[in-house]
Write a protein that holds these residues in place. Structure first.
Motif, PDB file in Angstrom:
ATOM      1  N   PHE A 129       0.832  -1.209   0.000  1.00  6.61           N
ATOM      2  CA  PHE A 129       0.000   0.000   0.000  1.00  6.61           C
ATOM      3  C   PHE A 129       0.865   1.257   0.000  1.00  6.61           C
ATOM      4  CE2 PHE A 129      -2.186   3.409   2.275  1.00  6.61           C
ATOM      5  CZ  PHE A 129      -3.370   3.501   1.570  1.00  6.61           C
ATOM      6  N   THR A 132       2.658   1.681  -3.418  1.00  5.48           N
ATOM      7  CA  THR A 132       1.757   2.108  -4.493  1.00  5.48           C
ATOM      8  C   THR A 132       1.353   3.575  -4.334  1.00  5.48           C
ATOM      9  OG1 THR A 132       0.896  -0.141  -4.655  1.00  5.48           O
ATOM     10  CG2 THR A 132      -0.403   1.594  -5.675  1.00  5.48           C
ATOM     11  N   SER A 133       0.989   3.960  -3.134  1.00  3.72           N
ATOM     12  CA  SER A 133       0.511   5.330  -2.920  1.00  3.72           C
ATOM     13  C   SER A 133       1.631   6.351  -3.074  1.00  3.72           C
ATOM     14  CB  SER A 133      -0.136   5.445  -1.533  1.00  3.72           C
ATOM     15  OG  SER A 133       0.793   5.078  -0.522  1.00  3.72           O
ATOM     16  N   SER A 136       2.838   6.588  -6.735  1.00  2.00           N
ATOM     17  CA  SER A 136       1.804   7.180  -7.593  1.00  2.00           C
ATOM     18  C   SER A 136       1.685   8.682  -7.372  1.00  2.00           C
ATOM     19  CB  SER A 136       0.454   6.499  -7.324  1.00  2.00           C
ATOM     20  OG  SER A 136       0.515   5.119  -7.627  1.00  2.00           O
ATOM     21  N   TYR A 137       1.600   9.096  -6.122  1.00  2.50           N
ATOM     22  CA  TYR A 137       1.467  10.532  -5.862  1.00  2.50           C
ATOM     23  C   TYR A 137       2.769  11.281  -6.146  1.00  2.50           C
ATOM     24  CZ  TYR A 137      -3.045   9.473  -3.798  1.00  2.50           C
ATOM     25  OH  TYR A 137      -4.330   9.052  -3.611  1.00  2.50           O
ATOM     26  N   TRP A 177      -7.456  10.996 -10.900  1.00  7.43           N
ATOM     27  CA  TRP A 177      -6.803  10.839  -9.595  1.00  7.43           C
ATOM     28  C   TRP A 177      -7.825  10.709  -8.477  1.00  7.43           C
ATOM     29  CZ3 TRP A 177      -2.062   9.449  -8.624  1.00  7.43           C
ATOM     30  CH2 TRP A 177      -1.100   9.608  -9.610  1.00  7.43           C
ATOM     31  N   THR A 181      -7.665   7.720  -5.844  1.00  7.56           N
ATOM     32  CA  THR A 181      -7.670   8.009  -4.412  1.00  7.56           C
ATOM     33  C   THR A 181      -8.831   7.324  -3.718  1.00  7.56           C
ATOM     34  OG1 THR A 181      -6.662  10.151  -4.934  1.00  7.56           O
ATOM     35  CG2 THR A 181      -7.548   9.874  -2.724  1.00  7.56           C
ATOM     36  N   MET A 184      -7.681   3.896  -2.925  1.00  2.13           N
ATOM     37  CA  MET A 184      -6.800   3.934  -1.765  1.00  2.13           C
ATOM     38  C   MET A 184      -7.575   4.195  -0.481  1.00  2.13           C
ATOM     39  SD  MET A 184      -3.666   3.364  -2.869  1.00  2.13           S
ATOM     40  CE  MET A 184      -4.479   2.160  -3.947  1.00  2.13           C
ATOM     41  N   THR A 188      -7.936   1.994   3.357  1.00  6.52           N
ATOM     42  CA  THR A 188      -7.588   2.525   4.674  1.00  6.52           C
ATOM     43  C   THR A 188      -8.643   2.225   5.731  1.00  6.52           C
ATOM     44  OG1 THR A 188      -8.607   4.675   4.165  1.00  6.52           O
ATOM     45  CG2 THR A 188      -6.275   4.402   3.626  1.00  6.52           C
ATOM     46  N   PHE A 199      -6.847  10.449   3.318  1.00  8.19           N
ATOM     47  CA  PHE A 199      -7.284  10.076   1.977  1.00  8.19           C
ATOM     48  C   PHE A 199      -8.691  10.584   1.674  1.00  8.19           C
ATOM     49  CE2 PHE A 199      -3.665   7.323   2.300  1.00  8.19           C
ATOM     50  CZ  PHE A 199      -3.228   7.204   0.993  1.00  8.19           C
TER      51      PHE A 199
END
Length: 280
Positions: A129, A132-133, A136-137, A177, A181, A184, A188, A199
Protein backbone atom coordinates in the motif's frame (compact mmCIF):
# COMPACT_ATOMS: atom_id res chain seq x y z
CA UNK A 1 58.32 -64.99 -10.03
CA UNK A 2 59.21 -61.42 -10.75
CA UNK A 3 56.51 -61.38 -13.42
CA UNK A 4 53.91 -62.56 -10.91
CA UNK A 5 55.03 -59.92 -8.40
CA UNK A 6 54.86 -57.18 -11.01
CA UNK A 7 51.39 -58.27 -12.11
CA UNK A 8 50.25 -58.39 -8.47
CA UNK A 9 51.63 -54.91 -7.80
CA UNK A 10 49.91 -53.53 -10.90
CA UNK A 11 46.59 -55.11 -9.87
CA UNK A 12 46.93 -53.74 -6.33
CA UNK A 13 47.69 -50.28 -7.66
CA UNK A 14 44.64 -50.42 -9.93
CA UNK A 15 42.43 -51.59 -7.08
CA UNK A 16 43.75 -48.84 -4.84
CA UNK A 17 43.14 -46.24 -7.51
CA UNK A 18 39.60 -47.51 -8.15
CA UNK A 19 38.67 -47.57 -4.46
CA UNK A 20 38.29 -43.86 -3.63
CA UNK A 21 36.89 -42.26 -0.55
CA UNK A 22 33.60 -40.61 -1.43
CA UNK A 23 32.57 -37.53 0.51
CA UNK A 24 29.70 -37.92 2.94
CA UNK A 25 26.28 -36.51 2.24
CA UNK A 26 26.90 -33.48 4.41
CA UNK A 27 30.16 -32.67 2.52
CA UNK A 28 28.83 -32.65 -1.03
CA UNK A 29 29.73 -29.95 -3.52
CA UNK A 30 28.29 -26.65 -2.38
CA UNK A 31 28.43 -27.42 1.36
CA UNK A 32 30.51 -25.10 3.54
CA UNK A 33 33.25 -27.68 4.08
CA UNK A 34 33.79 -28.33 0.37
CA UNK A 35 33.44 -24.71 -0.70
CA UNK A 36 35.79 -23.40 1.99
CA UNK A 37 38.54 -25.99 2.00
CA UNK A 38 38.22 -27.43 -1.55
CA UNK A 39 39.55 -30.91 -0.72
CA UNK A 40 40.31 -33.26 -3.65
CA UNK A 41 38.99 -36.61 -2.49
CA UNK A 42 39.79 -38.34 -5.81
CA UNK A 43 43.52 -38.59 -4.98
CA UNK A 44 43.07 -40.35 -1.64
CA UNK A 45 43.65 -44.13 -1.74
CA UNK A 46 42.04 -46.67 0.55
CA UNK A 47 45.28 -47.09 2.51
CA UNK A 48 45.74 -43.38 3.06
CA UNK A 49 44.93 -41.96 6.48
CA UNK A 50 41.84 -39.87 7.03
CA UNK A 51 42.43 -36.26 6.02
CA UNK A 52 42.80 -33.90 8.90
CA UNK A 53 40.17 -31.27 8.12
CA UNK A 54 39.78 -28.14 10.18
CA UNK A 55 36.55 -27.90 12.17
CA UNK A 56 33.52 -27.11 10.08
CA UNK A 57 32.53 -23.46 10.17
CA UNK A 58 29.03 -22.15 9.85
CA UNK A 59 28.47 -19.66 7.02
CA UNK A 60 28.60 -16.08 8.15
CA UNK A 61 25.24 -14.27 7.95
CA UNK A 62 24.85 -11.73 5.20
CA UNK A 63 24.89 -8.10 6.34
CA UNK A 64 21.45 -7.67 4.75
CA UNK A 65 19.99 -10.19 7.22
CA UNK A 66 20.78 -8.05 10.25
CA UNK A 67 20.30 -4.61 8.71
CA UNK A 68 17.27 -2.71 9.98
CA UNK A 69 15.35 -0.41 7.67
CA UNK A 70 13.95 2.86 8.94
CA UNK A 71 10.32 3.79 8.40
CA UNK A 72 10.14 5.66 5.06
CA UNK A 73 6.48 6.68 5.48
CA UNK A 74 7.13 9.97 7.36
CA UNK A 75 9.40 11.15 4.54
CA UNK A 76 6.75 10.50 1.90
CA UNK A 77 4.01 12.05 4.04
CA UNK A 78 6.04 15.21 4.74
CA UNK A 79 6.90 15.57 1.06
CA UNK A 80 3.24 15.25 0.12
CA UNK A 81 2.08 17.59 2.89
CA UNK A 82 4.40 20.50 2.10
CA UNK A 83 3.81 20.33 -1.65
CA UNK A 84 0.05 20.02 -1.23
CA UNK A 85 0.00 22.90 1.24
CA UNK A 86 1.70 25.31 -1.15
CA UNK A 87 -0.31 24.15 -4.17
CA UNK A 88 -3.65 24.59 -2.43
CA UNK A 89 -2.65 28.01 -1.13
CA UNK A 90 -2.39 28.93 -4.82
CA UNK A 91 -5.83 27.38 -5.41
CA UNK A 92 -7.20 29.59 -2.62
CA UNK A 93 -5.53 32.61 -4.27
CA UNK A 94 -3.64 33.48 -1.09
CA UNK A 95 -1.81 36.74 -1.75
CA UNK A 96 -3.07 36.81 -5.33
CA UNK A 97 -0.45 34.27 -6.46
CA UNK A 98 -1.46 32.24 -9.50
CA UNK A 99 1.76 30.30 -10.14
CA UNK A 100 5.26 30.40 -8.75
CA UNK A 101 8.57 28.83 -9.62
CA UNK A 102 8.95 27.74 -6.00
CA UNK A 103 5.83 25.58 -6.21
CA UNK A 104 6.97 24.00 -9.48
CA UNK A 105 10.43 23.19 -8.10
CA UNK A 106 8.95 21.88 -4.87
CA UNK A 107 6.51 19.67 -6.75
CA UNK A 108 9.29 18.21 -8.89
CA UNK A 109 11.93 17.60 -6.22
CA UNK A 110 10.34 17.20 -2.81
CA UNK A 111 6.82 16.16 -3.71
CA UNK A 112 7.89 14.08 -6.70
CA UNK A 113 11.35 12.57 -6.38
CA UNK A 114 11.32 12.25 -2.58
CA UNK A 115 7.95 10.50 -2.64
CA UNK A 116 9.03 8.07 -5.36
CA UNK A 117 12.12 7.20 -3.30
CA UNK A 118 9.94 6.69 -0.22
CA UNK A 119 7.71 4.39 -2.27
CA UNK A 120 10.71 2.33 -3.37
CA UNK A 121 11.81 1.93 0.24
CA UNK A 122 8.27 0.96 1.22
CA UNK A 123 8.46 -1.74 -1.43
CA UNK A 124 11.77 -2.95 0.04
CA UNK A 125 10.20 -3.48 3.46
CA UNK A 126 7.17 -5.22 1.96
CA UNK A 127 4.47 -2.55 2.28
CA UNK A 128 2.44 -2.76 -0.94
CA UNK A 129 0.00 0.00 0.00
CA UNK A 130 2.74 2.47 0.92
CA UNK A 131 4.76 1.67 -2.20
CA UNK A 132 1.76 2.11 -4.49
CA UNK A 133 0.51 5.33 -2.92
CA UNK A 134 3.87 7.10 -2.54
CA UNK A 135 5.13 6.19 -6.02
CA UNK A 136 1.80 7.18 -7.59
CA UNK A 137 1.47 10.53 -5.86
CA UNK A 138 5.16 11.23 -6.45
CA UNK A 139 4.57 10.68 -10.16
CA UNK A 140 1.52 12.96 -9.89
CA UNK A 141 3.57 15.83 -8.53
CA UNK A 142 6.27 15.34 -11.17
CA UNK A 143 3.59 15.43 -13.87
CA UNK A 144 1.96 18.46 -12.25
CA UNK A 145 5.26 20.37 -12.26
CA UNK A 146 5.83 19.60 -15.94
CA UNK A 147 2.28 20.64 -16.85
CA UNK A 148 2.67 23.91 -14.95
CA UNK A 149 5.95 24.63 -16.73
CA UNK A 150 4.60 24.00 -20.22
CA UNK A 151 1.35 25.88 -19.57
CA UNK A 152 3.28 28.93 -18.39
CA UNK A 153 5.49 28.86 -21.48
CA UNK A 154 2.53 28.63 -23.88
CA UNK A 155 0.16 30.99 -22.05
CA UNK A 156 0.90 34.00 -24.26
CA UNK A 157 0.27 32.08 -27.48
CA UNK A 158 -2.90 30.32 -26.40
CA UNK A 159 -6.35 31.33 -27.56
CA UNK A 160 -9.57 31.01 -25.62
CA UNK A 161 -10.64 27.70 -27.15
CA UNK A 162 -7.32 26.01 -26.50
CA UNK A 163 -7.31 27.32 -22.93
CA UNK A 164 -10.71 25.79 -22.34
CA UNK A 165 -9.56 22.50 -23.83
CA UNK A 166 -6.56 22.50 -21.52
CA UNK A 167 -8.80 23.19 -18.53
CA UNK A 168 -11.11 20.33 -19.52
CA UNK A 169 -8.15 18.00 -19.89
CA UNK A 170 -6.87 19.08 -16.49
CA UNK A 171 -10.30 18.38 -15.04
CA UNK A 172 -10.28 14.85 -16.45
CA UNK A 173 -6.76 14.45 -15.08
CA UNK A 174 -7.98 15.41 -11.60
CA UNK A 175 -11.03 13.16 -11.83
CA UNK A 176 -8.80 10.22 -12.77
CA UNK A 177 -6.80 10.84 -9.60
CA UNK A 178 -10.09 11.06 -7.71
CA UNK A 179 -10.88 7.49 -8.83
CA UNK A 180 -7.43 6.27 -7.79
CA UNK A 181 -7.67 8.01 -4.41
CA UNK A 182 -11.09 6.44 -3.82
CA UNK A 183 -9.52 3.00 -4.25
CA UNK A 184 -6.80 3.93 -1.77
CA UNK A 185 -9.47 5.30 0.59
CA UNK A 186 -11.24 1.93 0.69
CA UNK A 187 -7.95 0.27 1.60
CA UNK A 188 -7.59 2.53 4.67
CA UNK A 189 -10.77 1.24 6.33
CA UNK A 190 -8.73 -1.32 8.28
CA UNK A 191 -6.06 1.24 9.12
CA UNK A 192 -6.33 4.25 11.43
CA UNK A 193 -8.81 7.10 11.52
CA UNK A 194 -5.99 9.59 10.86
CA UNK A 195 -4.95 7.81 7.67
CA UNK A 196 -8.59 7.50 6.56
CA UNK A 197 -9.05 11.25 7.10
CA UNK A 198 -6.00 12.01 4.98
CA UNK A 199 -7.28 10.08 1.98
CA UNK A 200 -10.84 11.34 2.45
CA UNK A 201 -9.75 14.99 2.35
CA UNK A 202 -7.49 14.27 -0.61
CA UNK A 203 -10.31 12.49 -2.41
CA UNK A 204 -12.61 15.50 -2.00
CA UNK A 205 -9.78 17.79 -3.10
CA UNK A 206 -9.36 15.95 -6.41
CA UNK A 207 -13.11 15.75 -6.97
CA UNK A 208 -13.77 19.45 -6.47
CA UNK A 209 -10.70 20.56 -8.42
CA UNK A 210 -11.69 18.25 -11.27
CA UNK A 211 -15.20 19.73 -11.35
CA UNK A 212 -13.86 23.29 -11.24
CA UNK A 213 -11.53 22.68 -14.18
CA UNK A 214 -13.95 20.69 -16.30
CA UNK A 215 -16.69 23.36 -16.05
CA UNK A 216 -14.81 25.78 -18.25
CA UNK A 217 -16.56 28.64 -20.01
CA UNK A 218 -15.70 29.90 -23.47
CA UNK A 219 -13.37 32.48 -21.93
CA UNK A 220 -11.33 29.93 -20.03
CA UNK A 221 -12.75 30.79 -16.60
CA UNK A 222 -13.21 28.15 -13.92
CA UNK A 223 -15.69 27.91 -11.09
CA UNK A 224 -13.81 29.90 -8.46
CA UNK A 225 -16.00 28.84 -5.54
CA UNK A 226 -15.61 25.12 -6.27
CA UNK A 227 -11.88 25.57 -6.76
CA UNK A 228 -11.54 27.30 -3.39
CA UNK A 229 -13.58 24.55 -1.71
CA UNK A 230 -11.20 22.03 -3.23
CA UNK A 231 -8.29 24.09 -1.92
CA UNK A 232 -9.72 23.95 1.61
CA UNK A 233 -9.92 20.14 1.46
CA UNK A 234 -6.39 20.12 0.06
CA UNK A 235 -5.12 22.08 3.07
CA UNK A 236 -6.91 19.65 5.40
CA UNK A 237 -5.22 16.77 3.56
CA UNK A 238 -1.84 18.48 3.98
CA UNK A 239 -2.29 18.92 7.73
CA UNK A 240 -3.51 15.32 8.03
CA UNK A 241 -0.38 14.14 6.22
CA UNK A 242 1.80 16.13 8.60
CA UNK A 243 -0.06 14.64 11.57
CA UNK A 244 0.47 11.08 10.32
CA UNK A 245 4.13 11.83 9.62
CA UNK A 246 4.59 13.22 13.14
CA UNK A 247 2.98 10.08 14.56
CA UNK A 248 5.53 7.98 12.69
CA UNK A 249 8.51 10.09 13.78
CA UNK A 250 7.58 10.66 17.43
CA UNK A 251 8.05 7.11 18.72
CA UNK A 252 9.57 5.68 21.89
CA UNK A 253 13.13 6.38 20.70
CA UNK A 254 12.82 10.15 20.32
CA UNK A 255 9.54 11.19 21.91
CA UNK A 256 8.02 11.40 25.36
CA UNK A 257 4.50 10.49 24.28
CA UNK A 258 2.63 8.52 21.63
CA UNK A 259 0.59 10.40 19.05
CA UNK A 260 -2.97 8.99 18.96
CA UNK A 261 -4.14 7.90 15.52
CA UNK A 262 -7.56 6.52 16.35
CA UNK A 263 -8.65 3.09 15.16
CA UNK A 264 -11.90 1.77 13.80
CA UNK A 265 -13.64 -0.84 16.00
CA UNK A 266 -13.10 -3.49 13.32
CA UNK A 267 -9.40 -2.75 12.75
CA UNK A 268 -6.72 -5.27 13.85
CA UNK A 269 -5.19 -2.70 16.23
CA UNK A 270 -8.53 -2.30 18.02
CA UNK A 271 -8.90 -6.09 18.34
CA UNK A 272 -5.40 -6.33 19.80
CA UNK A 273 -6.12 -3.53 22.27
CA UNK A 274 -9.30 -5.26 23.46
CA UNK A 275 -7.48 -8.58 23.80
CA UNK A 276 -4.80 -6.95 25.98
CA UNK A 277 -7.49 -5.28 28.08
CA UNK A 278 -9.15 -8.65 28.72
CA UNK A 279 -5.85 -10.19 29.79
CA UNK A 280 -5.34 -7.46 32.35
Amino acid sequence: MEHIINVTEVQSAKAASNHRIEPSTQDKIGSPAISQFNQDYSRLSSNSPEPCLPPRQEPQPSPFEVRKFANPAPLGLCAFALTSFLSNCINLNVGGIQAAGVSVSLALNYGGIAQVLAGMWEMAIGNTFGATSFCSYGAYWITFSLISTFDTADATQAVADSVCQNETLMGLFMLAWFIFTTLMLVCTLRSSLAMFSLFFFLDMNYLLLGISHIQCSSHGETLIAVQKAGGVFGLLAAFSAWYNAFAGICDSSNGFFTVPLGHFPWSPAAHLHRAKAKEV
